[in-house]
Design an enzyme around this catalytic site. Structure first.
Site, PDB file in Angstrom:
ATOM      1  CE  LYS A 131      -0.763  -3.189   5.351  1.00  0.00           C
ATOM      2  NZ  LYS A 131      -1.086  -2.381   6.248  1.00  0.00           N
TER       3      LYS A 131
ATOM      4  N   GLY B 285      -5.746  -3.832   0.936  1.00  0.00           N
ATOM      5  CA  GLY B 285      -6.931  -2.398   0.451  1.00  0.00           C
ATOM      6  C   GLY B 285      -8.098  -2.618   1.576  1.00  0.00           C
TER       7      GLY B 285
ATOM      8  CD1 TRP C  77      -8.372   3.623  -2.350  1.00  0.00           C
ATOM      9  CD2 TRP C  77      -7.517   1.364  -3.646  1.00  0.00           C
ATOM     10  NE1 TRP C  77      -8.541   3.367  -4.167  1.00  0.00           N
ATOM     11  CE2 TRP C  77      -7.665   2.392  -4.283  1.00  0.00           C
ATOM     12  CE3 TRP C  77      -6.475   0.331  -3.721  1.00  0.00           C
ATOM     13  CZ2 TRP C  77      -7.357   1.964  -5.615  1.00  0.00           C
ATOM     14  CZ3 TRP C  77      -6.492  -0.325  -4.621  1.00  0.00           C
ATOM     15  CH2 TRP C  77      -6.451   1.258  -5.692  1.00  0.00           C
TER      16      TRP C  77
ATOM     17  CG  HIS D 111      -7.503  -7.446   9.284  1.00  0.00           C
ATOM     18  ND1 HIS D 111      -7.685  -6.873   8.246  1.00  0.00           N
ATOM     19  CD2 HIS D 111      -6.898  -6.688   9.566  1.00  0.00           C
ATOM     20  CE1 HIS D 111      -7.051  -5.561   7.639  1.00  0.00           C
ATOM     21  NE2 HIS D 111      -6.633  -5.187   9.344  1.00  0.00           N
TER      22      HIS D 111
ATOM     23  CB  SER E 194       1.782  -4.378   1.996  1.00  0.00           C
ATOM     24  OG  SER E 194       0.997  -3.437   1.878  1.00  0.00           O
TER      25      SER E 194
ATOM     26  NE  ARG F  94       4.560  -1.443   0.970  1.00  0.00           N
ATOM     27  CZ  ARG F  94       5.541  -1.498  -0.615  1.00  0.00           C
ATOM     28  NH1 ARG F  94       6.822  -1.539  -0.518  1.00  0.00           N
ATOM     29  NH2 ARG F  94       4.774  -2.244  -0.725  1.00  0.00           N
ATOM     30  CE  LYS F  95       7.492   0.597  -5.527  1.00  0.00           C
ATOM     31  NZ  LYS F  95       8.451  -0.527  -5.604  1.00  0.00           N
TER      32      LYS F  95
HETATM   33  S1  PPS Z   1      -4.489  -2.132   6.479  1.00  0.00           S
HETATM   34  O1  PPS Z   1      -3.779  -2.486   7.532  1.00  0.00           O
HETATM   35  O2  PPS Z   1      -4.711  -4.103   6.762  1.00  0.00           O
HETATM   36  O3  PPS Z   1      -5.348  -1.701   6.779  1.00  0.00           O
HETATM   37  O4  PPS Z   1      -3.687  -2.462   5.435  1.00  0.00           O
HETATM   38  P1  PPS Z   1      -4.708  -2.222   3.872  1.00  0.00           P
HETATM   39  O5  PPS Z   1      -5.199  -0.629   4.431  1.00  0.00           O
HETATM   40  O6  PPS Z   1      -5.275  -3.314   3.727  1.00  0.00           O
HETATM   41  O7  PPS Z   1      -3.028  -2.293   2.903  1.00  0.00           O
HETATM   42  C1  PPS Z   1      -1.998  -1.370   2.476  1.00  0.00           C
HETATM   43  C2  PPS Z   1      -2.148  -1.653   1.404  1.00  0.00           C
HETATM   44  O8  PPS Z   1      -2.833  -0.450   0.461  1.00  0.00           O
HETATM   45  C3  PPS Z   1      -2.498   0.316  -0.057  1.00  0.00           C
HETATM   46  N1  PPS Z   1      -3.258   1.295  -0.321  1.00  0.00           N
HETATM   47  C4  PPS Z   1      -3.479   1.619  -1.670  1.00  0.00           C
HETATM   48  N2  PPS Z   1      -3.434   0.993  -3.125  1.00  0.00           N
HETATM   49  C5  PPS Z   1      -3.737   2.036  -4.279  1.00  0.00           C
HETATM   50  N3  PPS Z   1      -4.331   2.402  -4.234  1.00  0.00           N
HETATM   51  C6  PPS Z   1      -4.869   3.600  -3.021  1.00  0.00           C
HETATM   52  N4  PPS Z   1      -5.771   4.470  -3.066  1.00  0.00           N
HETATM   53  C7  PPS Z   1      -4.393   3.239  -1.708  1.00  0.00           C
HETATM   54  N5  PPS Z   1      -4.570   3.376  -0.304  1.00  0.00           N
HETATM   55  C8  PPS Z   1      -4.098   2.072   0.358  1.00  0.00           C
HETATM   56  C9  PPS Z   1      -1.215   0.746   0.320  1.00  0.00           C
HETATM   57  O9  PPS Z   1      -0.204   1.296  -0.084  1.00  0.00           O
HETATM   58  C10 PPS Z   1      -0.472  -0.291   0.949  1.00  0.00           C
HETATM   59  O10 PPS Z   1       0.256  -1.637  -0.131  1.00  0.00           O
HETATM   60  P2  PPS Z   1       1.524  -1.805  -0.165  1.00  0.00           P
HETATM   61  O11 PPS Z   1       1.671  -2.512  -1.303  1.00  0.00           O
HETATM   62  O12 PPS Z   1       2.149  -1.579   1.052  1.00  0.00           O
HETATM   63  O13 PPS Z   1       2.202  -0.107  -1.034  1.00  0.00           O
END
Ligand code: PPS
Length: 288
Positions: free
Chosen positions: A44, A46, A49, A104, A135, A250-251
């Site tokens: 969670k 990034g 992303w 991870h 998250s 999510r957010k």
């Molecule tokens: S996982 O399951 O570990 O692979 O999840 P992970 O991708 O690491 O984390 C998910 C959170 O990253 C946010 N996210 C983003 N934030 C900003 N910009 C972009 N483009 C973006 N893409 C993914 C995603 O919304 C999750 O955070 P939260 O706070 O829950 O929204």
């Protein structure tokens, strides 16, 4: 089921393998390749992303219509780590290069070749632990009935701050990677930095991967990888077999934790996790 455990009477889903020293002997069987790219995180932080950014860098700014799970292999799910029950293992050895992988694992469980000729690249992404906990809470809550987390945020946060999750204590995960941040095959990124200057960071990632892109393409990728743009392709970022919900987007904000944390819980995170960063030079933006 085998994927669950009880913690203070609350069901906790262990949907990923619990870190186990037995892995180390299995890891030696994995042959790294020079063009492997690993995106490594505490969950969670990034991952998705940066997976998308890296994918677009390799494809000159083209947006894929394939699910991110098909484009990347999760290293923990590889055939190296047989899982009891449901999930089929991913055969990494037969995957064509370049292999895109997410993982991870903590630093000591990542396969790293001593030999420069087949040393992979590792991009580590870190995020402030309070937003990670929020998250993560939403993520575990959105699992199907079998893996449902039935506790409150407070329950989850206590489980998190005590390092009871599949990947251990957050600070134990982040700090060893931070220490190696200057190794030439490691790039250390922070979620909050990506949020503040995506263009600059897309360029940094492309340089690290030795992919020279024009300024236009970098700008295009930075635009296409904003939260809003990625959200338009939500289907590409949903986790299959769990739920059809787009759990990975999510957010996407810095500081959402302020909507969940009591002053007392925040203090606990500072004392147990944030204090461990003292003297390391690593700090985080917790938002306003
Ligand atoms: S996982 O399951 O570990 O692979 O999840 P992970 O991708 O690491 O984390 C998910 C959170 O990253 C946010 N996210 C983003 N934030 C900003 N910009 C972009 N483009 C973006 N893409 C993914 C995603 O919304 C999750 O955070 P939260 O706070 O829950 O929204």
């Amino acid at each position: 089921g085998p994927r669950q455990a009880l913690l203070c009477g609350v069901r906790v889903p262990f949907y990923a393998p619990v870190i186990d020293t037995d892995f180390e002997k299995d890891l030696s069987r994995f042959e790294t390749r020079e063009d492997d790219v690993f995106i490594v995180t505490y969950p969670k932080s990034g991952t998705t992303w940066v997976q998308e950014i890296v994918w677009q860098i390799y494809h000159n700014g083209k947006v894929s219509r394939k699910n991110i799970e098909e484009r990347y292999a999760q290293f923990e799910k590889s055939q190296l780590f047989p899982r009891p029950g449901d999930e089929p293992a991913v055969a990494l050895s037969s995957r064509p290069s370049p292999r895109f992988m997410k993982c991870h694992f903590p630093y000591h469980l990542l396969p790293m070749s001593q030999n420069e000729a087949n040393r992979s690249k590792y991009i580590y992404v870190a995020r402030n632990p309070k937003d990670v906990a929020v998250s993560y809470f939403h993520f575990v809550r959105s699992f199907g009935p079998d893996g449902d987390f039935n506790g409150t945020f407070e329950n989850f946060a206590n489980f998190f701050v005590n390092g009871k999750g599949s990947y251990g204590l957050w600070s134990d995960h982040v700090l060893p990677w931070w220490k190696r941040r200057n190794d030439p095959h490691i790039l250390f990124l922070k979620y909050e930095d990506l949020k503040k200057d995506l263009y600059f960071n897309v360029r940094r990632v492309s340089e690290f991967l030795n992919k020279s892109l024009s300024e236009d393409v970098i700008a295009k990728i930075a635009h296409q990888c904003t939260f809003g743009e990625m959200k338009k392709n939500s289907d590409n970022f949903s986790v299959k077999d769990i739920d059809s919900k787009p759990l990975l987007l999510r957010k996407g904000q810095i500081g959402d934790w302020r909507n969940y944390f009591s002053a007392e819980l925040s203090k606990k995170f500072d004392e147990i996790l944030v204090s461990k960063l003292e003297g390391s030079g690593l700090s985080f933006d917790f938002g306003t």
